[in-house]
Each structure stands twice: as structure tokens, then as C-alpha cells.
Design a protein around this motif. Structure first.
Motif, PDB file in Angstrom:
ATOM      1  N   CYS A 177     -12.417 -10.505   1.588  1.00 15.07           N
ATOM      2  CA  CYS A 177     -11.516 -10.505   0.441  1.00 15.07           C
ATOM      3  C   CYS A 177     -11.635 -11.820  -0.315  1.00 15.07           C
ATOM      4  CB  CYS A 177     -10.064 -10.360   0.903  1.00 15.07           C
ATOM      5  SG  CYS A 177      -9.725  -8.841   1.801  1.00 15.07           S
ATOM      6  N   ASP A 213      -6.517 -11.274  -2.771  1.00 18.68           N
ATOM      7  CA  ASP A 213      -6.152  -9.900  -2.396  1.00 18.68           C
ATOM      8  C   ASP A 213      -7.126  -8.851  -2.924  1.00 18.68           C
ATOM      9  OD1 ASP A 213      -3.873 -10.322  -0.798  1.00 18.68           O
ATOM     10  OD2 ASP A 213      -2.639 -10.636  -2.577  1.00 18.68           O
ATOM     11  N   ASN A 256     -10.482  -6.808  -2.483  1.00 18.20           N
ATOM     12  CA  ASN A 256     -11.512  -6.421  -1.527  1.00 18.20           C
ATOM     13  C   ASN A 256     -12.874  -6.591  -2.185  1.00 18.20           C
ATOM     14  OD1 ASN A 256      -9.467  -5.730   0.221  1.00 18.20           O
ATOM     15  ND2 ASN A 256      -9.724  -3.538  -0.037  1.00 18.20           N
TER      16      ASN A 256
END
Length: 110
Positions: free
Chosen positions: A6, A9, A11
Motif C-alpha cells: 500500500c 491507504d 492498494n
């Protein structure tokens, strides 16, 4: 086991870790957030490049009393220690979490 790299936040990619070693990069979710070291690599070299970058996130093996420290924490290796610390570094906002984890950046940020 599969993990998600990550950037805060977001991905970035899915990777597989076997025996405390990055084994494969399975999928890239967000090409814009892929660390620069990977963007310039050919597909064949991505895992090798990731391993080198990953190694740079570990405590330097030249650190004084490192062997003693590692033996005191149940004989962990540097690779297992970096996994347990979710790959966190003070120099950027990249980190890993287990694939099905609901952890957020605010939960793990130093």
C-alpha cells in the motif's frame, strides 16, 4: 501468503511471500503508485528489484548488536522482522498488509 503493498491507504500491488522471501508480484492495482524502482524494470526483473528495495527497508546488517537483538526476539531473521513490522519505513508511506486485512494507514503509521 499474499500481501498488499500500500501507499498510505491506496492498494498498489499484490505480492506473495514464501519462507520470509518475496516470491512473486501477482498483480498491480495502481500503476501510478508503483514505486519508481519497479516502473523502470522489465517484467522478468520486478521480483528481483522488489527484493532489493525490500532489503533496503530492513535494519542494516552492520548495525551494532543486531545478532544479539535478533536472537533475543525468538531468533527472527531480518526478512521475518520486516514482514512483522509491515515493511514500514520512516522515509516513505509504503507498507504491506495481509491480503484480507482491513488495516488502514492511520492504524500503522509511526
Amino acid at each position: 501468503m499474499n500481501y498488499i503493498l500500500c501507499h498510505k491507504d491506496i492498494n498498489v500491488l499484490n505480492l506473495e511471500i514464501l519462507n520470509d522471501e518475496v516470491y512473486a508480484i501477482n498483480e498491480i492495482y495502481n500503476d501510478e503508485r508503483v514505486p519508481l524502482f519497479l516502473k523502470s524494470q522489465k517484467t522478468v526483473n520486478k521480483v528481483t528489484a522488489f527484493r532489493e528495495w525490500w532489503k533496503g527497508r530492513c535494519i542494516p546488517s552492520s548495525r551494532q548488536n543486531l545478532d544479539k537483538f535478533l536472537s533475543e526476539i525468538a531468533g527472527l531473521s531480518l526478512n521475518s522482522l520486516i514482514i512483522k513490522s509491515m515493511g514500514l519505513s520512516l522515509s516513505d508511506q509504503y507498507w504491506i498488509k495481509p491480503e484480507n486485512s482491513h488495516l488502514k494507514w492511520k492504524d500503522v503509521n509511526f
